[in-house]
Each structure stands twice: as C-alpha cells, then as structure tokens.
Design an enzyme around this catalytic site. Structure first.
Site, PDB file in Angstrom:
ATOM      1  N   CYS A   1       0.820  -1.218   0.000  1.00 31.09           N
ATOM      2  CA  CYS A   1       0.000   0.000   0.000  1.00 31.09           C
ATOM      3  C   CYS A   1       0.854   1.269   0.000  1.00 31.09           C
ATOM      4  O   CYS A   1       0.709   2.129  -0.863  1.00 31.09           O
ATOM      5  CB  CYS A   1      -0.934  -0.037   1.210  1.00 31.09           C
TER       6      CYS A   1
ATOM      7  N   SER B   1      -0.053  -9.593  -0.770  1.00 30.06           N
ATOM      8  CA  SER B   1      -0.254 -10.197  -2.090  1.00 30.06           C
ATOM      9  C   SER B   1       0.709  -9.620  -3.104  1.00 30.06           C
ATOM     10  O   SER B   1       1.387  -8.629  -2.832  1.00 30.06           O
ATOM     11  CB  SER B   1      -1.686  -9.917  -2.557  1.00 30.06           C
TER      12      SER B   1
ATOM     13  N   ILE C   1      -4.322  -8.076 -14.067  1.00 27.93           N
ATOM     14  CA  ILE C   1      -5.426  -9.050 -14.102  1.00 27.93           C
ATOM     15  C   ILE C   1      -5.720  -9.613 -12.706  1.00 27.93           C
ATOM     16  O   ILE C   1      -6.333 -10.654 -12.576  1.00 27.93           O
ATOM     17  CB  ILE C   1      -5.126 -10.188 -15.095  1.00 27.93           C
TER      18      ILE C   1
ATOM     19  N   HIS D   1     -25.381  22.353   2.635  1.00 28.22           N
ATOM     20  CA  HIS D   1     -25.579  22.793   1.258  1.00 28.22           C
ATOM     21  C   HIS D   1     -24.566  23.889   0.926  1.00 28.22           C
ATOM     22  O   HIS D   1     -24.328  24.756   1.759  1.00 28.22           O
ATOM     23  CB  HIS D   1     -27.002  23.344   1.099  1.00 28.22           C
TER      24      HIS D   1
HETATM   25  P1  FAD Z   1       0.780  -5.855   1.945  1.00 30.71           P
HETATM   26  O1  FAD Z   1       0.508  -4.400   1.915  1.00 30.71           O
HETATM   27  O2  FAD Z   1       0.980  -6.548   0.636  1.00 30.71           O
HETATM   28  O3  FAD Z   1       2.034  -6.059   2.896  1.00 30.71           O
HETATM   29  C1  FAD Z   1       2.591  -7.300   3.111  1.00 30.71           C
HETATM   30  C2  FAD Z   1       4.042  -7.113   3.472  1.00 30.71           C
HETATM   31  O4  FAD Z   1       4.539  -8.361   3.900  1.00 30.71           O
HETATM   32  C3  FAD Z   1       4.927  -6.675   2.308  1.00 30.71           C
HETATM   33  O5  FAD Z   1       5.613  -5.503   2.625  1.00 30.71           O
HETATM   34  C4  FAD Z   1       5.895  -7.843   2.117  1.00 30.71           C
HETATM   35  O6  FAD Z   1       7.214  -7.423   1.805  1.00 30.71           O
HETATM   36  C5  FAD Z   1       5.871  -8.489   3.487  1.00 30.71           C
HETATM   37  N1  FAD Z   1       6.186  -9.911   3.468  1.00 30.71           N
HETATM   38  C6  FAD Z   1       5.696 -10.873   2.640  1.00 30.71           C
HETATM   39  N2  FAD Z   1       6.207 -12.075   2.972  1.00 30.71           N
HETATM   40  C7  FAD Z   1       7.021 -11.873   4.032  1.00 30.71           C
HETATM   41  C8  FAD Z   1       7.820 -12.719   4.823  1.00 30.71           C
HETATM   42  N3  FAD Z   1       7.867 -14.028   4.628  1.00 30.71           N
HETATM   43  N4  FAD Z   1       8.544 -12.150   5.820  1.00 30.71           N
HETATM   44  C9  FAD Z   1       8.499 -10.808   6.054  1.00 30.71           C
HETATM   45  N5  FAD Z   1       7.764  -9.975   5.349  1.00 30.71           N
HETATM   46  C10 FAD Z   1       7.021 -10.492   4.340  1.00 30.71           C
HETATM   47  N6  FAD Z   1      -6.146  -0.681  -1.532  1.00 30.71           N
HETATM   48  C11 FAD Z   1      -6.976   0.291  -1.090  1.00 30.71           C
HETATM   49  O7  FAD Z   1      -7.726   0.055  -0.138  1.00 30.71           O
HETATM   50  N7  FAD Z   1      -6.974   1.538  -1.651  1.00 30.71           N
HETATM   51  C12 FAD Z   1      -6.187   1.847  -2.699  1.00 30.71           C
HETATM   52  O8  FAD Z   1      -6.219   2.970  -3.185  1.00 30.71           O
HETATM   53  C13 FAD Z   1      -5.334   0.842  -3.209  1.00 30.71           C
HETATM   54  N8  FAD Z   1      -4.513   1.106  -4.250  1.00 30.71           N
HETATM   55  C14 FAD Z   1      -3.677   0.130  -4.706  1.00 30.71           C
HETATM   56  C15 FAD Z   1      -2.877   0.415  -5.809  1.00 30.71           C
HETATM   57  C16 FAD Z   1      -2.021  -0.538  -6.309  1.00 30.71           C
HETATM   58  C17 FAD Z   1      -1.154  -0.213  -7.498  1.00 30.71           C
HETATM   59  C18 FAD Z   1      -1.940  -1.815  -5.685  1.00 30.71           C
HETATM   60  C19 FAD Z   1      -0.982  -2.849  -6.193  1.00 30.71           C
HETATM   61  C20 FAD Z   1      -2.737  -2.110  -4.592  1.00 30.71           C
HETATM   62  C21 FAD Z   1      -3.628  -1.141  -4.104  1.00 30.71           C
HETATM   63  N9  FAD Z   1      -4.476  -1.399  -3.030  1.00 30.71           N
HETATM   64  C22 FAD Z   1      -5.329  -0.430  -2.584  1.00 30.71           C
HETATM   65  C23 FAD Z   1      -4.483  -2.702  -2.348  1.00 30.71           C
HETATM   66  C24 FAD Z   1      -3.670  -2.601  -1.050  1.00 30.71           C
HETATM   67  O9  FAD Z   1      -2.365  -2.186  -1.350  1.00 30.71           O
HETATM   68  C25 FAD Z   1      -3.660  -3.950  -0.341  1.00 30.71           C
HETATM   69  O10 FAD Z   1      -4.972  -4.406  -0.146  1.00 30.71           O
HETATM   70  C26 FAD Z   1      -2.973  -3.831   1.008  1.00 30.71           C
HETATM   71  O11 FAD Z   1      -1.659  -3.358   0.871  1.00 30.71           O
HETATM   72  C27 FAD Z   1      -2.963  -5.181   1.723  1.00 30.71           C
HETATM   73  O12 FAD Z   1      -2.319  -5.055   2.950  1.00 30.71           O
HETATM   74  P2  FAD Z   1      -1.583  -6.277   3.639  1.00 30.71           P
HETATM   75  O13 FAD Z   1      -1.069  -5.742   4.923  1.00 30.71           O
HETATM   76  O14 FAD Z   1      -2.477  -7.445   3.674  1.00 30.71           O
HETATM   77  O15 FAD Z   1      -0.388  -6.673   2.685  1.00 30.71           O
HETATM   78  P1  NAI Z   2      -9.038  -6.693 -10.456  1.00 31.75           P
HETATM   79  O1  NAI Z   2      -9.475  -7.997  -9.969  1.00 31.75           O
HETATM   80  O2  NAI Z   2      -9.655  -5.453  -9.934  1.00 31.75           O
HETATM   81  O3  NAI Z   2      -9.244  -6.632 -12.047  1.00 31.75           O
HETATM   82  C1  NAI Z   2      -8.656  -7.541 -12.915  1.00 31.75           C
HETATM   83  C2  NAI Z   2      -9.440  -7.544 -14.212  1.00 31.75           C
HETATM   84  O4  NAI Z   2      -8.728  -8.294 -15.169  1.00 31.75           O
HETATM   85  C3  NAI Z   2     -10.813  -8.168 -14.083  1.00 31.75           C
HETATM   86  O5  NAI Z   2     -11.769  -7.289 -14.608  1.00 31.75           O
HETATM   87  C4  NAI Z   2     -10.697  -9.453 -14.886  1.00 31.75           C
HETATM   88  O6  NAI Z   2     -11.909  -9.832 -15.498  1.00 31.75           O
HETATM   89  C5  NAI Z   2      -9.648  -9.060 -15.908  1.00 31.75           C
HETATM   90  N1  NAI Z   2      -8.894 -10.157 -16.512  1.00 31.75           N
HETATM   91  C6  NAI Z   2      -8.419 -11.274 -15.897  1.00 31.75           C
HETATM   92  N2  NAI Z   2      -7.731 -12.026 -16.782  1.00 31.75           N
HETATM   93  C7  NAI Z   2      -7.755 -11.363 -17.966  1.00 31.75           C
HETATM   94  C8  NAI Z   2      -7.207 -11.619 -19.253  1.00 31.75           C
HETATM   95  N3  NAI Z   2      -6.482 -12.702 -19.503  1.00 31.75           N
HETATM   96  N4  NAI Z   2      -7.440 -10.737 -20.249  1.00 31.75           N
HETATM   97  C9  NAI Z   2      -8.178  -9.611 -20.007  1.00 31.75           C
HETATM   98  N5  NAI Z   2      -8.717  -9.324 -18.801  1.00 31.75           N
HETATM   99  C10 NAI Z   2      -8.495 -10.173 -17.797  1.00 31.75           C
HETATM  100  O7  NAI Z   2      -7.461  -6.687 -10.281  1.00 31.75           O
HETATM  101  P2  NAI Z   2      -6.396  -5.516 -10.362  1.00 31.75           P
HETATM  102  O8  NAI Z   2      -6.952  -4.345 -11.099  1.00 31.75           O
HETATM  103  O9  NAI Z   2      -5.149  -6.151 -10.845  1.00 31.75           O
HETATM  104  O10 NAI Z   2      -6.233  -5.113  -8.848  1.00 31.75           O
HETATM  105  C11 NAI Z   2      -5.812  -6.098  -7.890  1.00 31.75           C
HETATM  106  C12 NAI Z   2      -6.343  -5.794  -6.535  1.00 31.75           C
HETATM  107  O11 NAI Z   2      -5.757  -4.635  -5.994  1.00 31.75           O
HETATM  108  C13 NAI Z   2      -7.839  -5.595  -6.552  1.00 31.75           C
HETATM  109  O12 NAI Z   2      -8.416  -6.721  -5.949  1.00 31.75           O
HETATM  110  C14 NAI Z   2      -8.084  -4.383  -5.739  1.00 31.75           C
HETATM  111  O13 NAI Z   2      -8.857  -4.700  -4.626  1.00 31.75           O
HETATM  112  C15 NAI Z   2      -6.715  -3.892  -5.275  1.00 31.75           C
HETATM  113  N6  NAI Z   2      -6.625  -2.491  -5.655  1.00 31.75           N
HETATM  114  C16 NAI Z   2      -7.468  -1.595  -5.049  1.00 31.75           C
HETATM  115  C17 NAI Z   2      -7.467  -0.277  -5.407  1.00 31.75           C
HETATM  116  C18 NAI Z   2      -8.422   0.644  -4.766  1.00 31.75           C
HETATM  117  O14 NAI Z   2      -9.006   0.286  -3.765  1.00 31.75           O
HETATM  118  N7  NAI Z   2      -8.614   1.858  -5.291  1.00 31.75           N
HETATM  119  C19 NAI Z   2      -6.544   0.247  -6.405  1.00 31.75           C
HETATM  120  C20 NAI Z   2      -5.725  -0.777  -6.994  1.00 31.75           C
HETATM  121  C21 NAI Z   2      -5.760  -2.080  -6.598  1.00 31.75           C
END
Ligand code: FAD
Ligand code: NAI
Length: 463
Positions: free
Chosen positions: A44, A143, A269, A442
């Site tokens: 995150c 993840s 995806i 408002h």
């Molecule tokens: P993570 O944030 O993935 O943290 C897990 C940590 O564990 C990592 O730092 C990793 O290095 C560490 N780790 C893994 N294995 C080990 C190990 N064996 N030993 C020690 N450390 C380890 N969510 C939202 O709600 N709002 C958003 O706007 C949003 N934007 C996103 C944008 C992008 C581009 C992406 C990829 C994700 C986004 N998400 C968003 C999703 C959000 O980032 C995740 O849901 C969130 O970070 C999950 O938190 P977590 O603590 O479960 O895991």
């Molecule tokens: P996602 O699950 O939101 O979307 C993936 C999309 O790819 C789906 O619509 C699926 O149907 C499509 N797809 C799968 N296989 C495909 C293929 N072979 N060809 C074409 N389309 C295909 O996953 P995304 O966008 O990668 O995000 C991952 C996670 O990160 C989400 O679960 C989301 O919760 C979290 N996230 C949250 C954000 C937020 O809260 N604003 C911002 C970014 C990520």
C-alpha cells in the site's frame, strides 16, 4: 513469557501487519513485526495506494488544465509536463509515509525484525538466520501481481502496477490487460498525461464485483474521456521486439484473432496471496484453492496461536480491510473482542470521477429479497453542477419491507469521501428514511446521497 521472545510476532508490515503491531503494543503486548522490504508500509505505502494516488492527483491537475475544464472556469493555462518532478513528489509522499510508520514503531516499542520470515515450527520463525519464538504469530504477508501465463513482465515494455507507476516517459500507446481497479486507475494516469490507452477486458463489463449500473456508466465515462475499451476480449499472447509489443487478442467466447501494437503493456489481471517462502507446512498450515490462508471469524487459522489478516486471507484485497483486521486481531489476541463487519467494507476507484460502493449490488440485493432503489444524478446536484462535474449518480438500495439500507453506489468527483457516510449509516443499521431526514450541508456533493435516499420512497426534491 519466559521462553517466548514475543507475545505477538507479525509477519509483514503492510496496512494489516503494521496496524496489528501498533495495536498489540498499545495493548501492552511485547510485539515484533518482520518485514523484508527496506521500508515499512507494505504494498500500500510503497507501490500501491499511496504512489498511485500521488500520480492520480498530479495527473488530474495536468488533465484539468489540458482538457479545457479549467478554461471553462476562466483559468487559462497551457500545461507543460515535468514528469521527473511528478515522480519526485510521488517518491517523497512514499518516503514520508513509510518513515512515519518507522517512527510509530519506535514510539510504540514495536521491534522491526528485518528480513523474510519462515516458519520452523508452529510457534517459531527464522528471520535472517535468527530464530524467534512467539506465543502468537500473525500472518500478514499480503499479495503480489498475478502473472499472465506466457507473458513476461520486463518492467520496460511489459509492466505490472509497480512498473506502471515509474514509467520514465509517457507511452505513445499503452494497452492495459484487465479492466479492473489497477487498469483503470493507472490507465487514467497515463491517458491524462497524453498516452493513447486501450483497455482489454475479458468480461463484458469493467470493474467486476461492482453494481452493474455503475459498471455500465463507468464504461461510458471512460470512453468519453478517450479510452478505448475492448470488452469481452482476451489477450492470448504478447511478443516483444525492441521497444514494441505485439499483442494477440481474441473474443472471450472464441473467434477471429486480431493484433495490436503498443510501446507499453500493463498487466493488471488481479493479485494473489504471498505464501511462498513461509514454509507453511512446518507450521501445519496450508492454503485453499485460491492460495489464501483460511481463517475463522476471529482471524484464527486452523493452528492454535497462528492468525491471518489482510490480502493473504479471503475477502476484498483492500488496505482499509487489512487495517481493520489488524486492529481486531490484536484485540482478540489481547483477550478483547475484535470484530470486523465484512458486510460493510467500502470500495473506491480513484479515477475521475471517483467510483465507490458499499454493501450489496442491486443484483445481489434482489437475490436476498424484495428491494426499493432510489437514484439521483450528479447533474441535478447543485455543487457538482457548479463545479462542472455533471457525470455520475448516487444509488441507494433498501430492503422493501424494513427500509434498511443494504447498499449504496456512487460515481461522483468525490465519491470516495461520500461513501464514508453511507458506510457509517449502514453500520448503524440506518433506513433510507434516516438518511433522507438527516440534514446535509448545502451545497455539497453529499446532498446527492440524501436525495437518492429520498428517491427510495419516490420523493426527491431536485428532480
Ligand atoms: P501488503 O501491503 O501486501 O504487505 C505485506 C508485506 O509483507 C509486504 O511488505 C511484504 O514485503 C511483506 N512480506 C511478505 N512475505 C514476508 C515474509 N515471509 N517475511 C516478512 N515480510 C514479508 N487498496 C486500497 O484500499 N486503496 C487503494 O487505493 C489501493 N490502491 C492500490 C494500488 C495498487 C497499485 C496496488 C498494487 C494495490 C492497491 N491497493 C489499494 C491494495 C492494497 O495495497 C492492499 O490491499 C494492502 O496493501 C494489503 O495489505 P496487507 O497488509 O495485507 O499486505
Ligand atoms: P481486479 O481484480 O480489480 O481486475 C482484474 C481484471 O482483469 C478483471 O476485470 C478481470 O476480469 C480481468 N482479466 C483477468 N484475466 C484477464 C485476461 N487474460 N485478459 C483480459 N482481462 C483479464 O485486479 P487488479 O486491477 O489487478 O487489482 C488487484 C487488486 O488490488 C484488486 O483486488 C483491488 O482490490 C486492489 N486495488 C485496489 C485499489 C483501490 O481500492 N482503489 C486500487 C488498486 C488495486
């Protein structure tokens, strides 16, 4: 405690893990958090929510200047892009926030064990060659990107979300594979900065999991903004030669193939849980068919003393879900009652306009019984109209008999902020009438929620 190093050892310092660690320490438990990255905050803060929002916010300014929406309000500017400065402010936001977690760890006396943890037994992990025994272990490993079979991510031409945050120049043509949250947010960033963006989505609508009205309206809005959407289409191959990728596409249902060339391909995806390298078998744990660690209502795994939270366990992969689970698991470990209401977890897509929802979609609600639906367009909201933000609507779904609100969906410039009041109302068991009779300031966008709630029983004022 004598032969334990810690009361609680948390694996992973993302929003789930770091919040759990701080809460556990606040509750008086001797706490360690293991993290292998150089900085705390997980996906995150390092490569997810925070840097993507930094790029979204900055590119929104650029777009507002470039697409004429500022000119509409009498502000005439000719935007010039300094991409390096835009990246620098993103990096700075990440640095400040990840540093902030390190400060909070010190303040709360949480030990950061640097390295990757691996189970050696059910109550012991090894980190950087040292063994630590803990009464409770919380798995919060998060993840990572789901790969597309046969497609290699080189972070130059073919990128994942991390690569897409750091592109050194604006691509001419970017193909986004997957029309989910990441594809639409990061696709929006680069479209705003001048790239031609084509989104290829396997399903017939964008944003799976969201309300169908919202999914259809979102597609119209993104098309109007200049994105090309190829719905019901799958990518069957990506070949890279030099700086060009050639994608082979096919209708999802099968049929004639076509090719597309691009100088950038974003693979978005979905994401999958991080469990490789944990040696779960040594702890007596395994994963389900989706690669997740199963837990019960209290976040306990099937092995006593081992708990799981965040992206690595079932449920939406969202930072705020992970954070709330982090607090609840710490409270449960401390003998309190930690609860997360998984039926009321808002989700927000931070595009322009924002897209947000909480609770059931209309289709899900219909499956559970008779419902009433109220809708209100942002076009009729005075603040949105004044701000030249006509796109979107609010939809309130209520149980037909009890009037209790079961879902709220909105597309609006500030939908992410608006959805908090809907979540709070649902958490308190509000009826649509409760929302309709709550005084809203408002002129605010939030008045659209009040009017949609009024529309549930057929009596909005401004429509
Ligand atoms: P993570 O944030 O993935 O943290 C897990 C940590 O564990 C990592 O730092 C990793 O290095 C560490 N780790 C893994 N294995 C080990 C190990 N064996 N030993 C020690 N450390 C380890 N969510 C939202 O709600 N709002 C958003 O706007 C949003 N934007 C996103 C944008 C992008 C581009 C992406 C990829 C994700 C986004 N998400 C968003 C999703 C959000 O980032 C995740 O849901 C969130 O970070 C999950 O938190 P977590 O603590 O479960 O895991
Ligand atoms: P996602 O699950 O939101 O979307 C993936 C999309 O790819 C789906 O619509 C699926 O149907 C499509 N797809 C799968 N296989 C495909 C293929 N072979 N060809 C074409 N389309 C295909 O996953 P995304 O966008 O990668 O995000 C991952 C996670 O990160 C989400 O679960 C989301 O919760 C979290 N996230 C949250 C954000 C937020 O809260 N604003 C911002 C970014 C990520």
């Amino acid at each position: 405690m004598a032969d334990y190093d810690y009361d609680v050892l948390i694996i992973g310092a993302g929003p789930g893990g770091y919040v759990a660690a701080i809460r556990a320490a606040q509750l008086g438990l001797k706490t360690a958090c293991v993290e292998g990255r150089d900085t705390l905050g997980g996906t995150c803060l390092n490569v997810g929510c925070i840097p993507s929002k930094a790029m979204l916010h900055a590119s929104e300014y650029f777009d507002a200047a470039a697409n004429g929406s500022m000119a509409k309000m009498g502000v005439l500017v000719e935007p010039k892009l300094d991409l390096e400065a835009m990246h620098a402010q993103r990096r700075d936001a990440v640095k400040q926030l990840t540093g902030g977690i390190e400060f909070l760890f010190k303040k709360n006396k949480v030990d950061w064990l640097k390295g990757y943890a691996q189970f050696t037994t059910a109550d012991t992990v090894e980190v950087a060659g040292k063994s630590y025994r803990a009464k409770n272990i919380v798995i919060a490993t998060g993840s990572n990107v789901t790969p597309l079979p046969g497609v290699t991510i080189d972070q130059k031409v073919v990128v994942d979300s991390t690569g897409a945050l750091e592109l050194p120049k604006v691509p001419k043509k970017m193909v986004v594979i997957g029309g989910g949250v990441i594809g639409l947010e990061l696709g929006s960033v680069w479209r705003r900065l001048g790239a031609e963006v084509i989104v290829v989505e396997f399903l017939d609508a964008l944003l799976p999991g969201m309300d169908m009205d919202v999914r259809k309206e979102a597609a119209k809005i993104f098309k109007k903004q200049g994105m090309t959407l190829k719905l019901g289409t799958k990518v069957t191959g990506v070949a890279v030669k030099g700086n060009t990728a050639t994608l082979t596409l096919e209708p999802a249902a099968g049929g004639a193939t076509e090719t597309l060339e691009a100088d950038c391909v974003l693979v978005s995806i979905g994401r999958r849980p991080n469990t490789d390298g944990l040696a779960l078998d040594k702890a007596g744990l395994d994963v389900n068919a989706r690669g997740q660690i199963e837990i019960d209502h209290d976040f306990r795994t099937k092995v006593a003393g081992i708990w799981g939270i965040g992206d690595v366990v079932p449920g939406p992969m969202l930072a705020h879900k992970a954070e709330d689970e982090g607090i609840a698991v710490a409270e449960n470990i401390a003998g309190q009652t930690g609860i997360v209401n998984h039926a009321v977890i808002p989700s927000v897509v931070y595009t322009w306009p924002e897209i947000a929802g909480v609770g059931l979609t209309e289709d899900q609600a219909k499956e559970q019984g008779e419902i009433k639906v109220g809708k209100f367009p942002m076009l009729a909201n005075s603040r949105a109209k004044t701000n030249h933000e006509p796109d979107g609507f609010v939809k309130v779904i209520a149980d037909a008999k009890t009037d209790r609100v079961v879902g709220v969906w909105c597309i609006a410039s500030v939908a992410g902020t608006m959805i908090a009041q809907a979540a709070q109302a649902m958490e308190f068991g509000a009826t649509s009438e409760d929302i309709a009779y709550t005084c809203h300031a408002h002129p605010t966008h939030s008045e659209a929620i009040k009017e949609a709630a009024m529309a549930v029983t057929g009596k909005p004022i401004h429509m």
